[in-house]
Motif scaffolding. Structure first.
Motif, PDB file in Angstrom:
ATOM      1  N   TYR A  46       0.842  -1.197   0.000  1.00  0.00           N
ATOM      2  CA  TYR A  46       0.000   0.000   0.000  1.00  0.00           C
ATOM      3  C   TYR A  46       0.875   1.244   0.000  1.00  0.00           C
ATOM      4  O   TYR A  46       2.026   1.221   0.429  1.00  0.00           O
ATOM      5  N   LYS A  57      -7.876   0.068   3.304  1.00  0.00           N
ATOM      6  CA  LYS A  57      -8.212   0.968   2.202  1.00  0.00           C
ATOM      7  C   LYS A  57      -6.999   1.837   1.888  1.00  0.00           C
ATOM      8  O   LYS A  57      -6.538   2.595   2.739  1.00  0.00           O
ATOM      9  N   ASP A  58      -6.500   1.693   0.688  1.00  0.00           N
ATOM     10  CA  ASP A  58      -5.377   2.507   0.237  1.00  0.00           C
ATOM     11  C   ASP A  58      -5.934   3.618  -0.645  1.00  0.00           C
ATOM     12  O   ASP A  58      -6.416   3.366  -1.759  1.00  0.00           O
ATOM     13  N   ASN A 112      -6.385   3.695  -4.546  1.00  0.00           N
ATOM     14  CA  ASN A 112      -7.835   3.499  -4.541  1.00  0.00           C
ATOM     15  C   ASN A 112      -8.207   2.023  -4.663  1.00  0.00           C
ATOM     16  O   ASN A 112      -8.887   1.589  -5.584  1.00  0.00           O
ATOM     17  N   LYS A 113      -7.721   1.279  -3.687  1.00  0.00           N
ATOM     18  CA  LYS A 113      -8.025  -0.148  -3.691  1.00  0.00           C
ATOM     19  C   LYS A 113      -8.164  -0.655  -2.265  1.00  0.00           C
ATOM     20  O   LYS A 113      -7.709  -0.017  -1.308  1.00  0.00           O
ATOM     21  N   LEU A 122      -7.178  -3.867   0.166  1.00  0.00           N
ATOM     22  CA  LEU A 122      -6.280  -5.020   0.264  1.00  0.00           C
ATOM     23  C   LEU A 122      -6.793  -5.917   1.379  1.00  0.00           C
ATOM     24  O   LEU A 122      -7.185  -5.424   2.443  1.00  0.00           O
ATOM     25  N   GLU A 135      -6.529  -8.260  -3.648  1.00  0.00           N
ATOM     26  CA  GLU A 135      -6.890  -6.847  -3.626  1.00  0.00           C
ATOM     27  C   GLU A 135      -8.056  -6.593  -4.571  1.00  0.00           C
ATOM     28  O   GLU A 135      -8.367  -7.412  -5.440  1.00  0.00           O
ATOM     29  N   GLN A 136      -8.696  -5.470  -4.351  1.00  0.00           N
ATOM     30  CA  GLN A 136      -9.885  -5.129  -5.115  1.00  0.00           C
ATOM     31  C   GLN A 136      -9.852  -3.636  -5.388  1.00  0.00           C
ATOM     32  O   GLN A 136      -9.787  -2.842  -4.451  1.00  0.00           O
ATOM     33  N   SER A 137      -9.861  -3.244  -6.650  1.00  0.00           N
ATOM     34  CA  SER A 137      -9.879  -1.809  -6.907  1.00  0.00           C
ATOM     35  C   SER A 137     -11.259  -1.253  -6.559  1.00  0.00           C
ATOM     36  O   SER A 137     -12.270  -1.936  -6.719  1.00  0.00           O
ATOM     37  N   ILE A 138     -11.268  -0.038  -6.085  1.00  0.00           N
ATOM     38  CA  ILE A 138     -12.538   0.588  -5.674  1.00  0.00           C
ATOM     39  C   ILE A 138     -13.029   1.454  -6.836  1.00  0.00           C
ATOM     40  O   ILE A 138     -12.356   2.431  -7.194  1.00  0.00           O
ATOM     41  N   GLN A 173     -16.747  -7.057  -2.820  1.00  0.00           N
ATOM     42  CA  GLN A 173     -16.167  -6.811  -4.145  1.00  0.00           C
ATOM     43  C   GLN A 173     -16.500  -5.405  -4.645  1.00  0.00           C
ATOM     44  O   GLN A 173     -16.327  -5.092  -5.819  1.00  0.00           O
ATOM     45  N   CYS A 174     -17.029  -4.579  -3.742  1.00  0.00           N
ATOM     46  CA  CYS A 174     -17.387  -3.193  -4.057  1.00  0.00           C
ATOM     47  C   CYS A 174     -18.554  -3.066  -5.032  1.00  0.00           C
ATOM     48  O   CYS A 174     -18.692  -2.045  -5.719  1.00  0.00           O
TER      49      CYS A 174
END
Lengths: 375, 80
Positions: free
Chosen positions: A108, A126-127, A131-132, A134, A146-149, A188-189
Motif C-alpha cells: 500500500y 483501504k489505500d 484506490n483499492k 487489500l 486486492e480489489q480496486s474501488i 467486491q465493491c
C-alpha cells in the motif's frame, strides 16, 4: 347496529390502542453541559493497561486507527514516517506487520483505514493512493487479494454480513456523479444500496477525523462532516434514521443547515464563530463519548445513557486524580471498554503515585505506547 | 340505555381511529424526510467517476498537523 358489531368495533379499538402503544422511535438529544472541574474519575471508573511491546521494526509514532478483535490488536500508523499496520496480541506482545509500503501486490501507499471482516477472518485495508482494498488473512497476516474501488469515498466501515458501508462527502470534485451520501457494497465493491440524497456539503470534508462511523450493538452510526446530526444504518430494517442530535452549552455543534450555508470556507468560518470543527463518537453500553475540537482546544463530552446527562470539559483542564496523565483521543471500543493511547513521551510528567509509573520505569526499553482500556 | 352507550362508544372509537389515521398520514408526509424518501428512490445508474482528489486533514496525537492529497488535488489541498 347489532351488539355483535358494537362489540367487534370496541375490540378493534382495543387492538388499535395496543398497537399504538408499541415502540415509537425517538431521536435522542445528546446534550453536554460544561463542567469546569471535571476529573479523570468522572470519565474512568474501571481501567486496565496493555503495554505494546517494542521491537526493532515496530516503533509506533502515531496510532491513527486502532482495531481490536478476537484478542488481537491492529494499529494503523499512517501519517508518520513509520507508516505501517502493526499486530499485537491482547497482552501487548508484538506479532508482526501487515503488508508493506510499496506499489506491488499486497503493498500500500497510503493506507487510510483498516477494518476487520469478521466473517472471513481478514483485515481490509483501504489505500487511498491506489484506490483499492487489500485483504489480509488474520491467522497468517498474509496478503490474500486486492480489489480496486470503482468509486470515490471519504471513509468506510465494515458493517456485517460481508457488507461495507461507504461515506461519500463532497471530497470528490465531480459532485454530480454521486447522488447519495451512503453506499452499501459487498466485499467486491458492488453497490447494494444507497441512502441519503447528496447535500451541498463542504469539499474539505475529512477535517481532523479518521472516520464518520462508529459501531455499537449491531448498529452503524455516522454523521455528515461538521454537523450535529448522527444517523444510524440498519440492514435488517434496510433504513437510515436520525439517532442523535448533539448540542452543548457554550460551544455550538453546527447544524446541517449552518454547514451548507457556510460551505465555501467552512473550517475558517467555524473557527471564527467558535463552533465545533470536528468530532468523533464512541459508544458502549453505558456512555457515549464525544471528542471534539474548536480551533486548538480539544474537548471530551461524556453522556450517560442511563441518566440522560452529559458533561464536557477541555481535556487540558481535566484533573488527573487517577494518575493517567492527560486525557487523549478515544480510538475504539473493545468488550465495552473504551480504548485510548498513552504515548511514553509523558514520562517526565508522571506523578510519584501514578498508576502508570511501573510501565514507564520498566527496564525493557519499551518505547511503544500503552493502551488504556476503560469504562 | 346500555345499547345506546355501547353504540356511542363504538362510534367514538371509530372516530378516534379515523382521526388518528388522518393525523398519522399528515405527520408522515411532513416528517417523511429525505431519509425516508431516499429509501424508496430508485438506485442510480452504476457508473462511477474516477477518483478526483482526496484531502485528509489530521492532527497527530502529538499535535503535529498532517494532510494528504491524492490524484492531483486542487488549491484547497495546500496545507495552510
Amino acid at each position: 347496529m347489532s351488539n355483535k358489531i358494537v362489540y367487534f368495533t370496541l375490540l378493534l379499538f382495543i387492538v388499535f390502542l395496543v398497537s399504538c402503544s408499541k415502540e415509537t422511535r425517538n431521536t435522542t438529544s445528546v446534550y453536554f453541559a460544561k463542567k469546569t472541574d471535571m476529573a479523570m474519575s468522572d470519565l474512568v471508573s474501571d481501567y486496565t493497561f496493555i503495554s505494546l511491546e517494542t521491537k526493532d521494526d515496530n516503533l509506533i509514532l502515531d496510532a491513527s486507527m486502532v482495531r481490536i478483535w478476537n484478542d488481537y490488536i491492529y494499529i494503523l500508523d499512517c501519517f508518520s514516517q513509520n507508516k505501517s499496520i502493526y499486530v499485537f496480541d491482547i497482552q501487548g506482545k508484538y506479532l508482526g506487520k501487515i503488508g508493506n509500503v510499496g506499489g506491488g501486490p499486497g503493498e500500500y501507499i497510503m493506507p487510510l483505514a483498516i477494518v476487520v471482516d469478521e466473517v472471513n477472518n481478514q483485515l481490509i485495508v483501504k489505500d487511498v493512493a491506489l484506490n483499492k482494498l487489500l485483504y489480509y488473512n488474520l491467522s497468517s497476516f498474509k496478503y490474500v487479494k486486492e480489489q480496486s474501488i470503482p468509486f470515490y469515498s471519504d471513509c468506510m466501515e465494515y458493517y456485517k454480513d460481508e457488507t461495507i458501508v461507504w461515506y461519500i462527502g463532497s471530497g470528490c470534485a465531480n459532485v454530480d456523479d454521486y447522488q447519495k451520501h451512503i453506499q452499501v457494497s459487498d466485499l467486491q465493491c458492488n453497490i447494494i444500496d444507497r441512502y441519503i440524497p447528496r447535500k451541498k456539503f463542504p469539499q474539505r470534508s475529512m477535517y481532523n477525523v479518521m472516520t464518520y462511523f462508529h459501531k455499537y450493538n449491531d448498529k452503524l452510526f455516522f454523521h455528515h462532516p461538521f454537523s450535529n446530526v448522527v444517523y444510524s444504518y440498519n440492514n435488517v430494517e434496510d433504513s437510515v434514521m436520525v439517532e442523535y442530535t448533539l448540542s452543548s452549552d457554550g460551544i455550538i455543534f453546527p447544524s446541517e443547515e449552518y454547514v451548507m450555508d457556510n460551505n465555501e470556507n467552512i473550517v475558517e468560518q467555524l473557527s471564527n464563530d467558535g463552533h465545533v470543527q470536528y468530532y468523533d463518537l464512541h459508544e458502549n453500553s453505558e456512555k457515549i463519548l464525544c471528542y471534539f475540537g474548536v480551533n486548538k482546544s480539544k474537548y471530551i463530552g461524556v453522556y450517560s445513557k442511563k441518566d440522560g446527562i452529559g458533561l464536557y470539559s477541555d481535556v487540558e483542564h481535566i484533573k488527573d486524580d487517577l494518575g493517567l496523565i492527560k486525557y487523549g483521543r478515544p480510538k475504539t471500543v473493545y468488550n465495552d471498554f473504551f480504548v485510548n493511547v498513552i504515548y511514553r513521551e509523558g514520562l517526565d510528567s508522571l506523578s510519584e503515585n501514578s498508576v502508570l509509573k511501573p510501565y514507564f520505569e520498566s527496564k525493557d526499553n519499551n518505547l511503544n505506547p500503552i493502551l488504556v482500556l476503560y469504562k | 340505555m346500555k345499547n345506546n352507550l355501547l353504540k356511542g362508544l363504538a362510534v367514538a372509537a371509530l372516530a378516534m381511529i379515523a382521526g388518528y389515521n388522518v393525523y398519522q398520514a399528515h405527520s408522515e408526509t411532513e416528517g417523511m424526510s429525505e431519509l425516508m424518501l431516499a429509501n424508496v428512490e430508485a438506485i442510480a445508474n452504476g457508473e462511477y467517476a474516477v477518483l478526483k482528489w482526496n484531502r485528509h486533514d489530521y492532527t497527530l496525537d502529538n499535535g503535529t498537523p498532517a494532510v494528504n492529497c491524492w490524484d492531483g488535488g486542487i488549491k484547497d489541498c495546500l496545507l495552510k
